[in-house]
Design an enzyme around this catalytic site. Sequence first.
Site, short mmCIF file in Angstrom:
data_model
loop_
_atom_site.label_atom_id
_atom_site.label_comp_id
_atom_site.label_asym_id
_atom_site.label_seq_id
_atom_site.Cartn_x
_atom_site.Cartn_y
_atom_site.Cartn_z
N CYS A 105 70.23 4.71 33.94
CA CYS A 105 69.76 3.76 34.95
C CYS A 105 69.62 4.52 36.26
O CYS A 105 70.38 5.45 36.53
CB CYS A 105 70.75 2.61 35.10
SG CYS A 105 70.26 1.36 36.31
N TRP A 116 60.66 0.35 43.68
CA TRP A 116 61.80 -0.34 43.10
C TRP A 116 61.41 -1.77 42.75
O TRP A 116 60.81 -2.47 43.56
CB TRP A 116 62.96 -0.34 44.10
CG TRP A 116 64.16 -1.12 43.61
CD1 TRP A 116 65.00 -0.79 42.60
CD2 TRP A 116 64.61 -2.38 44.13
NE1 TRP A 116 65.96 -1.77 42.45
CE2 TRP A 116 65.75 -2.75 43.37
CE3 TRP A 116 64.18 -3.22 45.16
CZ2 TRP A 116 66.46 -3.93 43.62
CZ3 TRP A 116 64.88 -4.39 45.39
CH2 TRP A 116 66.01 -4.73 44.63
N ASP A 136 65.31 -3.02 37.69
CA ASP A 136 66.21 -4.04 38.22
C ASP A 136 65.52 -5.40 38.30
O ASP A 136 66.19 -6.41 38.51
CB ASP A 136 66.70 -3.65 39.62
CG ASP A 136 67.88 -2.69 39.56
OD1 ASP A 136 68.47 -2.54 38.48
OD2 ASP A 136 68.21 -2.09 40.61
N ASP A 172 74.44 5.00 36.14
CA ASP A 172 73.53 4.55 37.21
C ASP A 172 73.32 5.66 38.24
O ASP A 172 74.07 6.64 38.29
CB ASP A 172 74.09 3.30 37.88
CG ASP A 172 73.01 2.38 38.42
OD1 ASP A 172 71.86 2.84 38.58
OD2 ASP A 172 73.31 1.21 38.67
N ASP A 223 34.89 27.45 12.17
CA ASP A 223 33.91 27.23 13.24
C ASP A 223 34.29 27.91 14.54
O ASP A 223 33.59 27.74 15.55
CB ASP A 223 33.74 25.73 13.50
CG ASP A 223 32.84 25.06 12.47
OD1 ASP A 223 32.31 25.77 11.61
OD2 ASP A 223 32.69 23.83 12.54
#
Length: 725
Positions: free
Chosen positions: A520, A193, A542, A472, A43
């Site tokens: 983290c 946060w 957190d 972290d 097509d």
Amino acid sequence: MIIYREETKSFYLSGKHYCYLMRVDGSGRLQNLHYGAKIPSDDIAYFIGQIGDPVSRELVDLNFYANERIFSECGGYGRGDYRSPSVVIERKDGGIMSEFRYVRHTIEDGAPALEGIPHVRCGGQTLIIYLCDVCSDAEIELNYTVYDDSDILVRNAKIVNAGKQSFCLRKAFSFCVDLPDNNYKILRMHGAWTRERTPEITDLGHGIVRLQSTCGASSFGIHPFLCLLEQDCREEKGVCYGVQLVYSGNFALTAERNSFGTVRLSGGINDEQFCWKVKGGENFTSPQALLCYSERGLGELSREYADFIREKIMLPKFAFAPRPIVTNNWEATYFNFNNEKVCALIDEAAKLGADTFVLDDGWFGKRDSDSSGLGDWFVNEKKLVGGLTKVAECCKRSGLKFGLWFEPEMVSPDSDLYRAHPDWAIHKDGIKPIRGRRQLVLDFTRQEVVDYIFRAISDILRSNDISYVKWDMNRFITECYSASLPATQQGEFMHRYILGVYNLAERLTSDFPNVFFEGCASGGGRFDAGMLYYFPQIWTSDDTDGYERAKIQWGTSLCYPLSAMSCHVSACPNHQTGRMTPLSTRGAIASLGGSGYELDISVLSEEEKNACKEQIAAYRKISDLMLRGDLYRLSNPFSENYFCEMIVSKDKRCAYVVGEQLRAIPLPNTRFVKLVGLDEEKLYRIEELNLTASGKTLTFVGVPLPNLQDYESFIWHIEEVKHDC
């Protein structure tokens, strides 16, 4: 599948339920014809006829508005197309106009391995289309990787300087796709946060919607994910288009609806203050974008992303491995701990049935608060007599594995590292740096800095029996400048920084292949597919409140698998919100991901300890379902009085439902929740309700929701009657 037809110079790309059609038009442009429902490859002539063919150069010259009607695969600049360009190249004379023409193409097995940045690991088939810029010496390679068993289309670009003179790349987006105007809605995820990834749906409207981060990470504020929805799109119904980036730094995603019936989706590295110098013979590679088409709603789009990330992005060793059931000491002790306190927590964790103890911030340097010590990656033996060896021995005696917290990218001004190398912190001489959480960011554009941190962390990991690392990152970047870069290359700073992060992550995960790394960033400030390439699990937020976490995890599940989310039971009153929620609810919500405990388990009552034991034992039974199953979101906590999610096994033999009532209602009306995802022909039993019904009844009629108190939860285990799960 990828098909090329020479007679029409057309490309047919297809996945499980979609196809993507392109062709080279008469003037050499690479033109998009269709992205959406899977149609027969024969097509393609229909689409060529409907889209039209601006073959004549003269026509385009006379009516440059025609350029804004073309469905382009790589938007140029300054040549009559006034939509957002894909690539902007500034040459030595200051000229930045560009116009891209097809040169050739190749089709290769597998996905391209991108050097220095995370990428799809395996499988698929890749179409590489080579374009040239008629206004400069730049050449562009567009990569399209497709999978027969997936609805994810992977795209990125490589910009090559084929000349001798350098040019400045001011924009290098990873993809561009133009869609027919369809009065779309747009879904984005915003936050801050402790309230990350909040979904928001609005009308797209005309003009440009731009989602971006400028802080050096994918950020809390706006997530690197965008979704266009047709007006009738719902959780399990309707058409939508998603895109997320395999990238962790400054990004931009744009959706532009113009006056001529097109909607342009594009995105990649944020071009704000971006300028990458490309010398003659060199190239620049953009990060990959994961595009997804779904004609069965947001739920199917989420499940496609979850499968793809687990199977093609995550480290194969950990993608489907049972997640460690962790006890973390952070909210139990913060910085105030010693051998006695730590070993007491380890002993209690073992009694509960946890398998890993993670020692969080405060074990190193002079680190009794967040005002000092970062960068000094040596053990504080005044706090931990005998060092980490004693903690590891305590874990071993109790039958636990040992994990450790690091913040590799940061430095405290009050640290031995900073006093020895103040120039290693990101700064600009003469400008007082802004501190965040009393710390500065190390300049990861400098290889010597990355090398030092690699050696420091490696020494700790090699000299101790550590099986788990929590990585972290507690502040974003300011003073975006590096003394190691010349003035002409300061526009490369933000991207070079994240390349340094990737370099460190690659080296650590390669040298320590048996260590489980969890990402983290003050919680969920850098939760993206780029980090999931290195870290199979990320601390989701957190905020561990049993109510807020339900919403955060709901939003996160839009484009990530449950197994990527680190979800812990924490103390009450909650340390972030002060809210009281039942222990059973905190455990139920934490079971929808990598589970663990973030509280002082030594002060729990015997009844609470027994409840935790039962939660851990129950979690182990559904762990494989969480790792491999399909998620169905049943009741939206942002708009309804219930949170409810359901995981269904791939073979439809068993399922797991977690729900939470947000507010108690007196004399409520009975409400049914429809259990989507089951096999309509199978017979199922819901263990907790002692209820048996067909999959069809449970899907189309549903089950009455319990009337509970504020924040109370329920769990249902569902099994096919004929088989054991």
